[in-house]
Every structure is written in C-alpha cells, then in structure tokens.
Design an enzyme around this catalytic site. Structure first.
Site, mmCIF file in Angstrom:
data_model
loop_
_atom_site.group_PDB
_atom_site.id
_atom_site.type_symbol
_atom_site.label_atom_id
_atom_site.label_comp_id
_atom_site.label_asym_id
_atom_site.label_seq_id
_atom_site.Cartn_x
_atom_site.Cartn_y
_atom_site.Cartn_z
ATOM 1 N N ASP A 134 31.156 -20.171 1.295
ATOM 2 C CA ASP A 134 32.396 -21.152 0.899
ATOM 3 C C ASP A 134 33.457 -20.812 2.091
ATOM 4 O OD1 ASP A 134 34.291 -22.552 -0.507
ATOM 5 O OD2 ASP A 134 34.864 -21.117 -1.777
ATOM 6 N N HIS A 135 34.116 -21.902 2.730
ATOM 7 C CA HIS A 135 35.189 -21.517 3.708
ATOM 8 C C HIS A 135 34.730 -20.701 4.805
ATOM 9 C CE1 HIS A 135 38.101 -24.184 1.687
ATOM 10 N NE2 HIS A 135 37.900 -23.675 0.685
ATOM 11 N N ILE B 93 34.794 -24.076 -8.534
ATOM 12 C CA ILE B 93 35.518 -23.315 -9.499
ATOM 13 C C ILE B 93 35.387 -21.827 -9.183
ATOM 14 C CG2 ILE B 93 35.525 -22.690 -11.781
ATOM 15 C CD1 ILE B 93 36.408 -25.417 -11.708
ATOM 16 N N ASP B 94 36.363 -21.206 -9.082
ATOM 17 C CA ASP B 94 36.844 -19.790 -8.872
ATOM 18 C C ASP B 94 37.653 -19.003 -9.799
ATOM 19 O OD1 ASP B 94 36.534 -17.167 -7.824
ATOM 20 O OD2 ASP B 94 37.423 -17.775 -5.886
ATOM 21 N N THR B 95 38.912 -19.532 -9.739
ATOM 22 C CA THR B 95 39.882 -18.805 -10.304
ATOM 23 C C THR B 95 39.722 -18.789 -11.928
ATOM 24 O OG1 THR B 95 41.678 -19.684 -8.851
ATOM 25 C CG2 THR B 95 42.521 -19.118 -10.923
ATOM 26 N N GLY C 145 39.585 -26.282 -5.046
ATOM 27 C CA GLY C 145 40.681 -25.930 -5.958
ATOM 28 C C GLY C 145 40.906 -26.626 -7.175
ATOM 29 N N GLY D 241 43.858 -21.289 -6.040
ATOM 30 C CA GLY D 241 44.429 -20.144 -6.905
ATOM 31 C C GLY D 241 44.948 -20.825 -8.286
ATOM 32 N N ASP E 274 34.763 -24.460 7.742
ATOM 33 C CA ASP E 274 36.118 -25.135 7.671
ATOM 34 C C ASP E 274 36.959 -25.080 8.842
ATOM 35 O OD1 ASP E 274 38.720 -25.735 6.734
ATOM 36 O OD2 ASP E 274 38.892 -24.169 5.320
#
Length: 284
Positions: free
Chosen positions: A82-83, A231-233, A209, A181, A104
């Site tokens: 990711d990124h 999905i992370d946060t 995001g 975030g 990215d």
C-alpha cells in the site's frame, strides 16, 4: 491456497459490481482477523502492508504471516503493498513474495508519475504481480483548505484517461473527497466526478481513505464503478478499543493474550461488516 494476483480479484468484482475489501495489517492478530472475517463471509480479500507496517513488523514477517494464512484459507487472498513510493521498495516487496504492489507517484508531475508507473509495470508484471497507481492527491484529516484548493487535489477525468492509456495499469486509485486517517465531520464524495472517470476508463477504480465514509456513500461509490475499497483506521479503532477495555477492566492484567484476543475479535467483526457493505460476501 496460494496468494493470488489482485487483478484476478478485481476483474471479477468489476464484472459482478461489488468491491473487494483491502485491509491494512500491522501484526499477526490483524492478519488473523482479516482472514477469519473473509472466511466467515466467504469473501475474497486483499491484505495490505503500508510502509509503516513494513517498518514496524518487518517485510519477512508480514509475508510469512500472510502466506501461512493464505495456505490455510479457502478464500482467495492477495498480498499488496500500500502506497509504495519508490521503485526500490516495490522490488523489495516483489522479491519477498507480494502478489501485488502500489506505486504512488501522485505527488509527481503527471508525466513523471506515468514514467515511474511504467518502470514498475515493466519490472513486476512479468513476475505475475499486479500494479496499482494513484492519480490526484488524497489528503489527510484537516479540513482547512478552500474549495478551489480542494478541487485541485481531485482526480481529473481527462488525466485519468491519459494516464491509463499511457500505462495500462491494473488498478487506479482516485481522489474524489476521501482522506486518510480519522475524519473531522462526514466526508462528501464527488460522485459526479467518479462517474465521469468511470466513463473515461475501464480500469478497476480504487477508493482510499474509506474508514470514515458512511456505508450508503460507499455503496453509491461501488455502484458507480469502485471495485477496491481500502480500510485501515476502522480496524485500528476497533482493535485498540477492545484492548483498552480489557486494561480498564483489570489494570493489573499482564497477559498480552487477554488483551490481543479480544482485540482480534473486534477487528474481525468490523472487517466482516465492511465486507457486507462492499457486497463481496459470498463471492469467493
């Protein structure tokens, strides 16, 4: 089951009009939670590792954990960078067994972004890896920019068409109003821009995001062509909340399993919810 290419997962998702969840991992428990949720929902899934995760856990550990999880799973799993921001980092992931990478170059001028993306594609596509790129700038959580500045960060549909034609990238992350975030307020996505981009390209579209985006907005974005949702946060929030609850209930607890077990269960639950929102349940 061995790790699969992200392209394999997204082509089916695009054809059947759902999105594959791409969930970020940072440790063993989160890898386990992602796979447990995917198995419970019979859903394909993408496990992602960011630069921060690689620095924290180590690329060898992340790869080994995911490969073990995939080998024991009955659902298709891709392991994705990711990124990634450099060619060297992408190649490190390729050497260590990732099945997909993101380069990215969104902070670069358009033609430089294209050149970097093509360099990555030329290097890893013969190895069977899929490549995601990004066009437009997905911001952070601060809401202190003007409308004109905000618009300048969004992906331009004409540029998206040029970028895809020039690179033949496997997936394109776009900026339509999401942010990484925790959000301050509710994000407003530019659905008309998404529709215009979809009209210009047939490449699978990625939404970054997405943790704070309302479920209805996610479903709308998917109906307009998004087929990978990151999905992370939300996972971090659920994980830490559950671990904190254990300590608040017993400040003398010293067994990490008593904290991390409930945290893993909480992460599994939120991932299962997201999978159902994305419509990928039952699609393995």
């Amino acid at each position: 089951m061995a790790l699969v290419s992200m392209t394999q997962l997204l082509e089916k998702a695009q054809k059947e009009h759902y999105a594959v969840g791409a969930f970020n991992c940072n440790n063993m428990e989160i890898v386990q939670a992602i796979v447990a949720a995917a198995e419970a929902e019979n859903a394909p899934v993408i496990i992602q590792a960011s630069q921060g995760a690689i620095k924290y856990a180590g690329i060898e550990y992340i790869t080994a954990l995911t490969k073990v999880a995939a080998s024991n799973a009955n659902v298709p799993i891709a392991l994705h960078l990711d990124h990634g921001t450099s060619f060297a980092q992408v190649m490190q992931c390729a050497r260590n067994g990732f099945s997909s990478v993101m380069i990215d170059g969104s902070k670069l001028p358009l033609e430089d972004n294209i050149a970097l993306t093509n360099k990555v594609i030329e290097a890893v596509r013969p190895l069977g890896l899929s490549v995601e790129a990004e066009l437009g700038k997905i911001g952070g959580t601060e809401d202190d920019i003007t409308v004109s500045e905000r618009e300048a960060l969004f992906t331009d549909p004409a540029e998206a068409k040029h970028f895809v034609q020039a690179t033949q990238v496997d997936a394109l992350a776009i900026a339509i109003g999401t942010a990484h975030g925790q959000y301050i307020g509710i994000p407003k996505l530019d659905f008309e821009r998404l529709t215009k981009i979809r009209e210009q390209i047939s490449t699978p579209i990625v939404l970054h995001g997405s943790s704070g985006v309302p479920d209805d907005a996610l479903r709308e974005a998917i109906s307009r062509g998004v087929c990978k949702v990151n999905i992370d946060t939300n996972i971090r929030e659920a994980f830490v909340r559950a671990a904190r609850a254990v300590l608040e209930g017993n400040a003398k607890e010293i067994d990490p399993r008593k904290m991390l077990g409930p945290a893993r269960e909480a992460a599994t639950a939120i991932i299962r919810e997201k999978i159902r929102v994305f419509g990928s349940n039952g699609k393995a």
